[in-house]
Design an enzyme around this catalytic site. Structure first.
Site, PDB file in Angstrom:
ATOM      1  N   ASN A  90       8.628  -3.585  17.199  1.00 16.89           N
ATOM      2  CA  ASN A  90       7.669  -3.956  17.783  1.00 16.89           C
ATOM      3  C   ASN A  90       7.621  -5.492  18.457  1.00 16.89           C
ATOM      4  O   ASN A  90       6.989  -5.897  19.092  1.00 16.89           O
ATOM      5  CB  ASN A  90       6.232  -3.626  17.099  1.00 16.89           C
ATOM      6  CG  ASN A  90       6.441  -4.225  15.779  1.00 16.89           C
ATOM      7  OD1 ASN A  90       7.462  -3.885  15.196  1.00 16.89           O
ATOM      8  ND2 ASN A  90       5.145  -4.609  15.586  1.00 16.89           N
ATOM      9  N   CYS A 139      -1.242  -6.418  13.735  1.00 19.24           N
ATOM     10  CA  CYS A 139      -1.719  -5.611  12.859  1.00 19.24           C
ATOM     11  C   CYS A 139      -2.760  -6.219  11.805  1.00 19.24           C
ATOM     12  O   CYS A 139      -2.892  -6.061  10.586  1.00 19.24           O
ATOM     13  CB  CYS A 139      -0.552  -5.101  11.959  1.00 19.24           C
ATOM     14  SG  CYS A 139       0.639  -6.136  11.436  1.00 19.24           S
TER      15      CYS A 139
HETATM   16  N1  PMP Z   1       4.300   1.096  14.372  1.00 19.29           N
HETATM   17  C1  PMP Z   1       4.605   0.481  15.193  1.00 19.29           C
HETATM   18  C2  PMP Z   1       5.978  -0.039  15.436  1.00 19.29           C
HETATM   19  C3  PMP Z   1       3.659  -0.450  15.797  1.00 19.29           C
HETATM   20  O1  PMP Z   1       4.118  -1.274  16.788  1.00 19.29           O
HETATM   21  C4  PMP Z   1       2.028  -0.150  15.752  1.00 19.29           C
HETATM   22  C5  PMP Z   1       1.092  -0.627  16.557  1.00 19.29           C
HETATM   23  N2  PMP Z   1       1.223  -2.187  16.575  1.00 19.29           N
HETATM   24  C6  PMP Z   1       1.950   0.771  14.530  1.00 19.29           C
HETATM   25  C7  PMP Z   1       3.121   1.361  14.137  1.00 19.29           C
HETATM   26  C8  PMP Z   1       0.442   1.143  14.312  1.00 19.29           C
HETATM   27  O2  PMP Z   1      -0.062   1.946  15.358  1.00 19.29           O
HETATM   28  P1  PMP Z   1      -1.619   2.219  15.224  1.00 19.29           P
HETATM   29  O3  PMP Z   1      -2.112   1.178  16.033  1.00 19.29           O
HETATM   30  O4  PMP Z   1      -1.723   3.548  15.962  1.00 19.29           O
HETATM   31  O5  PMP Z   1      -2.084   2.536  13.914  1.00 19.29           O
END
Ligand code: PMP
Length: 392
Positions: free
Chosen positions: A179, A356
């Site tokens: 990501n 995150c």
């Molecule tokens: N895994 C990856 C690789 C992400 O990029 C993300 C979002 N930043 C997530 C998990 C988490 O997703 P969510 O926001 O739906 O919890």
């Protein structure tokens, strides 16, 4: 606002919104109520959405379990497999992952490892209200986790994976596309290694859904995680793919014990509008993906060209030949990313890494050997709506 932070979230597609609205208005039935038309319509909508998500990855509809997003799917799969193997099958307690996974994989693994007791403690420590030393408590949950180091592009080495496998290994979990820098892992090969060694295989495919072809009938993954808001769908909904062979799902413990919703894996009333939106987003991706990915791929070199001129000495990170279209991770010399982003923030949205909820320097950048310049890391991510005019 020029929006160039599409790995963090995407704008909702107007077609998706239109599909969702009836389920926030007149079609408000609970799909589990079953017998009258409002409930039947809601149940039908959920099942049609399941078919659309399944169609995008060539899975069976019943292999799609709706969740609240990819963090939830990652936690569900990792903790669910660990619990099942240990308490029902007594088959081992070793999990292999990598150091550049999303926090929801890393923290779920650290929870099993006993290295975090309570995530709130960690976040408080980060915001300096509570010192980590005073609150940290090691807990023995009986699992061992190997966090594999990655190469300079953030990819897992296949030999390292083979060497990490032990007789008590139960699960491997590797992110499909990173990501922060966009590099793709060799998921096909990593998955084959897992299968040869009788280990279950999970991949966090959140950033690749709707961007590359995923065909679960060709790649024998046991589990995948997805989130709707990364492909022009709503926030707060995602899915876990759980392979079903013959008549049974690959076993793992339920996420939410309660009602029989989601095949008993996740009790609780369905968020019908969100699920419908996710289904629509997948339907659109299947229909339009080739077209919009082509557009994003052709935009990328133009964007890089301008950035190269504007910021001499700029370095693009990740495997440039094998990456998620539109993810541009870079080191811009002589900047401090937080200040750079704030200075631009009235005009353009970019980021200094994943979104995150923790304001720490990117650990992914540290892990690929760029710790000394991690404060110069900027991530810019394109979407199907992006154009060259969005650039700063
Ligand atoms: N895994 C990856 C690789 C992400 O990029 C993300 C979002 N930043 C997530 C998990 C988490 O997703 P969510 O926001 O739906 O919890």
């Amino acid at each position: 606002m020029n929006y160039l932070d599409n790995s963090s979230t995407t704008p909702i597609d107007p077609e998706v919104l239109d599909a969702m609205l009836p389920y926030l208005k007149e079609e408000y039935g609970n799909p589990s109520s079953r017998y009258y038309s409002l409930a039947v319509n809601a149940e039908k909508a959920v099942e049609e959405a399941r078919e659309k998500v399944a169609a995008l990855i060539n899975s069976k509809p019943e292999e799609i379990i709706f969740t609240g997003g990819a963090s939830e799917s990652n936690n569900f799969i990792i903790k669910g497999v660990a619990d099942y193997k240990k308490y029902y099958e007594n088959k081992g307690n070793h999990i292999i992952t990598s150091t550049v996974e999303h926090k929801s994989v890393l923290q779920a693994c650290k929870y099993l490892n006993g290295d975090i007791f309570d995530n709130r403690i960690r976040n408080n420590a980060v915001s300096k209200f509570v010192k980590i030393k005073n609150t940290f408590k090691k807990v023995d949950r009986g699992f061992n986790i190997t966090f594999l180091k990655v190469n300079e592009f953030g990819q897992v080495n296949q030999e390292d994976f083979k060497n990490a496998i032990k007789t008590n290994s139960i699960l491997a979990s590797f992110i499909w596309g990173n990501n922060e820098i966009g590099s793709l892992n060799p998921i096909n090969n990593l998955c084959s290694i897992a299968k040869e060694n009788n280990i279950l295989f999970h991949s966090d495919a959140t950033q690749v859904l709707g961007k590359i072809d995923i065909d679960v009938r060709k790649v024998p993954v046991d589990f995948l995680s997805f989130s709707a808001h990364k492909l022009y769908g709503p926030k707060g909904v995602g899915a876990a793919f759980i392979r079903k062979n013959n008549y049974a799902h690959t076993p793992l413990t339920s996420l939410i014990h309660g009602g029989q919703q989601e095949y008993g894996y996740r009790g609780g009333t369905h968020a019908v509008h969100n699920i419908v939106g996710f289904g629509k987003a997948c339907e659109i991706a299947k229909r339009d993906m080739n077209k919009y990915i082509k557009k994003i791929i052709s935009l990328e070199p133009e964007v890089k060209k301008i950035l190269n001129i504007k910021y001499p000495g700029i370095e693009f990170l990740g495997d440039q030949d094998n990456k998620i279209p539109g993810v541009i991770g870079m080191i811009i010399p002589n900047i401090i990313n937080e200040i750079f982003i704030k200075d631009l923030s009235n005009k353009v949205a970019i980021s200094a890494g994943s979104a995150c909820g923790i304001s720490e320097p990117s650990y992914v950048i540290d892990e690929i050997g760029k710790k000394s310049v991690s404060s110069q890391f900027i991530r810019l991510t394109l979407s199907k709506y992006s154009s060259i005019n969005d650039l700063f």
